[in-house]
Design an enzyme around this catalytic site. Structure first.
Site, mmCIF file in Angstrom:
data_model
loop_
_atom_site.group_PDB
_atom_site.id
_atom_site.type_symbol
_atom_site.label_atom_id
_atom_site.label_comp_id
_atom_site.label_asym_id
_atom_site.label_seq_id
_atom_site.Cartn_x
_atom_site.Cartn_y
_atom_site.Cartn_z
ATOM 1 N N ASN A 173 0.801 -1.222 0.000
ATOM 2 C CA ASN A 173 0.000 0.000 0.000
ATOM 3 C C ASN A 173 0.834 1.272 0.000
ATOM 4 O O ASN A 173 0.363 2.337 -0.416
ATOM 5 C CB ASN A 173 -0.957 0.020 1.204
ATOM 6 C CG ASN A 173 -0.233 -0.147 2.514
ATOM 7 O OD1 ASN A 173 0.458 -1.144 2.738
ATOM 8 N ND2 ASN A 173 -0.376 0.805 3.411
ATOM 9 N N CYS A 346 -3.239 5.051 7.096
ATOM 10 C CA CYS A 346 -3.502 4.513 8.436
ATOM 11 C C CYS A 346 -2.451 4.945 9.445
ATOM 12 O O CYS A 346 -2.637 4.796 10.644
ATOM 13 C CB CYS A 346 -3.568 2.989 8.381
ATOM 14 S SG CYS A 346 -4.884 2.380 7.319
#
Length: 397
Positions: A173, A346
């Site tokens: 990611n 995140c």
């Protein structure tokens, strides 16, 4: 960014759209809901609002039919069977269900307690592994090479007689590298090890064919692929020997693997998003690759620019670069009218260097100066050129 904001008809094509601010180059964090997806969802919020579990009237029948159509649409993009798709609230839940569900069921069956993953996995996998360690499991964390990739030899060396689950994400990611999932799956399949793959950043960007891949469990999310937030899915291969311990107790929905009333409108949105991605996959990847290469060509001549991750084994949508400026200077913080990420969404509130970049050997200063540019459906050449010019002005001032 040129995507519409609600349920109207689509706007002008991205290549024809005028330059608008702020520019959005953070598609790996989330994507706008495609107008075609939003339009499909709206009816299931106001008119076709039935509960799919209601089997005694037409409202429930219609909702159930929509859910099953969406299940087929998700399965079709990745080469799965519709019955192998389990709805969840998102990829985090999918990862938890896959890893905790398989690990506990296999240990209960006396198969072992050893798990394998990669130190650069998403936190949804890493934190789940830490929880499993506290529950008595043992975890080996593979360290990637300098290009961000792990090798078959690394996995083979980590195997033990009691290894029961391995988890490797298909596309990272942060740095966008594509792991050798087919080869790793062959190793796991030959040993009877359950192989889980987090494919959140891969679905709709590169081809996935679960008919050919030896993958037992695969996690997906809608909001990374122009669908709504709050909905995801877990592929669970049809295999009598593959059992998952449910993580949510309730009405026994989703063949007992995930209880809870299904969010029909979100499921419809995810199905439509996956169907749209299937129709646009090759065309969209080719267009975005041209834009990504244009961005890289515009940045690589700048002093101190370092590419993070393999230059070849990566998705077209990602460019992660660090800026060696002789100190811990945040370039991302100076791009006031360009939305980019300094790492994973995140972990954006964490001041520590990216653990992904640290794992591939980047020193703290380079890790902190990294920018993840992630391109998507509405990215235009004008936006790329503006970004290049802005960085040249900042770094050559």
């Amino acid at each position: 960014m040129n995507a519409p904001s609600a349920c109207p008809s689509p706007s002008v094509a991205a290549d024809e759209a005028p330059l608008q601010f702020p520019i959005y180059l953070d598609y790996s964090a989330t994507t706008p809901v495609d107008p075609q997806v939003a339009a499909r969802m709206c009816a299931y919020l106001t008119e076709k609002f039935g509960n799919p579990a209601s089997s005694s009237h037409s409202f429930g029948w219609e909702a159930k039919a929509a859910v099953e159509k969406a299940r087929k649409q998700v399965a079709a993009l990745v080469g799965a069977q519709a019955g192998e798709i389990v709805w969840t609230s998102g990829a985090t839940e999918s990862n938890n269900l896959a890893l905790k569900g398989a690990a506990h069921a296999l240990r209960e069956a006396g198969r072992g307690k050893h798990l394998i993953t990669v130190s650069t996995e998403h936190k949804a996998v890493l934190d789940t592994m830490h929880t499993l360690e506290r529950a008595g499991f043992e975890v080996t964390y593979l360290q990637p090479q300098a290009d961000g990739l792990v090798t078959v030899e690394q996995l083979q060396a980590a195997l033990r007689p009691d290894t029961i689950v391995a988890s490797v994400m298909m596309v990272n990611n942060e740095i966008g590298v594509i792991q050798p999932i087919a080869e790793l799956g062959e190793i796991c399949g030959a040993r009877g090890i359950v192989f889980h793959v987090d494919a959140v950043q891969a679905a709709g960007k590169i081809a996935i064919d679960l008919r050919a891949l030896k993958v037992d469990l695969m996690s997906f999310s809608a909001h990374k692929i122009y669908g709504p937030k709050g909905i995801g899915a877990l592929f669970v291969r049809h295999n009598p020997a593959l059992k998952l311990e449910a993580q949510i107790d309730g009405g026994g929905h989703e063949n007992g693997m995930r209880s809870g009333t299904l969010a029909t409108h979100q499921i419809v949105g995810m199905g439509e998003a996956f169907a749209l991605a299937a129709s646009l996959l090759d065309e969209e990847a080719a267009r975005i690759r041209i834009l990504r290469d244009r961005l890289w060509q515009g940045l690589k001549a700048l002093p101190g620019v370092v590419l993070n991750g393999s230059e070849t084994a990566r998705i077209p949508h990602n460019l992660n670069v660090s800026f060696d400026l002789g100190g811990e200077v945040s370039v991302a913080g100076q791009l006031l009218d360009i939305a980019v990420s300094a790492g994973s969404a995140c972990n954006s509130a964490n001041a520590a260097p990216s653990y992904v970049l640290t794992a591939i050997g980047r020193p703290a200063a380079l890790a902190r100066s990294a920018i993840r540019f992630s391109l998507g459906r509405y990215t235009t050449a004008a936006e790329i050129d503006y970004t290049i010019n802005t960085l040249h002005q900042l770094l050559q001032a």
